[in-house]
Design a protein around this motif. Structure first.
Motif, PDB file in Angstrom:
ATOM      1  N   THR A   1      -1.752  -5.635   3.519  1.00  0.00           N
ATOM      2  CA  THR A   1      -2.702  -4.817   4.058  1.00  0.00           C
ATOM      3  C   THR A   1      -4.169  -5.094   3.280  1.00  0.00           C
ATOM      4  O   THR A   1      -4.219  -4.951   1.839  1.00  0.00           O
ATOM      5  N   ASP A   2      -5.060  -5.134   3.907  1.00  0.00           N
ATOM      6  CA  ASP A   2      -6.336  -5.534   3.484  1.00  0.00           C
ATOM      7  C   ASP A   2      -6.740  -6.461   2.405  1.00  0.00           C
ATOM      8  O   ASP A   2      -7.686  -6.561   1.508  1.00  0.00           O
ATOM      9  N   LEU A   3      -5.783  -7.549   2.451  1.00  0.00           N
ATOM     10  CA  LEU A   3      -5.872  -8.588   1.402  1.00  0.00           C
ATOM     11  C   LEU A   3      -5.466 -10.011   2.359  1.00  0.00           C
ATOM     12  O   LEU A   3      -5.239 -10.019   3.343  1.00  0.00           O
TER      13      LEU A   3
ATOM     14  N   ASP B   1       0.836  -1.192  -0.019  1.00  0.00           N
ATOM     15  CA  ASP B   1      -0.033   0.068  -0.024  1.00  0.00           C
ATOM     16  C   ASP B   1       0.981   1.150  -0.060  1.00  0.00           C
ATOM     17  O   ASP B   1       0.420   2.314   0.139  1.00  0.00           O
TER      18      ASP B   1
END
Length: 129
Positions: free
Chosen positions: A106-108, A80
């Motif tokens: 991040t976020d996966l 990110d």
């Protein structure tokens, strides 16, 4: 004449894309852990993407005592824009003959690289961590 120009543009784009993506990405060592019995080092390197907002390459190596590191696995991981920390890439030995590299973008979804020593060391990418 129009078809020829279109074909030239496609060839030009294809050649430039191939040249850009074939450039070697320099690797930097992210982390290294010695096995509990001291027989091997597990090494994780990261290579920055060639293109902005591209995926980083994660390369897992194993160096048996007194030998040069050998590549076990290469995969990619989203970033990110903030440098990876040990929360994003964690590595640990779970036994003298098995190690786990957790990849937490991040976020996966997390992924795990399971490394097993033996006559021929191996690594396998699995979902979750």
């Amino acid at each position: 004449k129009l078809r020829r120009r279109a074909a030239e543009k496609i060839i030009f784009f294809t050649v430039n894309l191939a040249l850009l993506t074939s450039c070697a990405q320099p690797e930097t060592e992210f982390d290294r852990k010695r096995s509990p019995n001291g027989e091997a080092d597990l090494i994780v390197n990261v290579a920055e993407p060639v293109l902005p907002h591209g995926k980083h390459k994660i390369i897992v190596y194993l160096a048996m005592q007194g030998e040069l590191p050998s590549k076990l696995l290469e995969t990619s991981m989203e970033n990110d824009g903030v440098p990876f920390t040990k929360k994003n890439i964690g590595l640990r030995w779970t036994s003298p003959n098995q190690a786990l590299v957790c990849l937490r973008p991040t976020d996966l979804a997390d992924q795990a690289v399971v490394v097993i020593l033996g006559e021929t060391p191996s690594a396998e990418l699995r979902p979750g961590c």
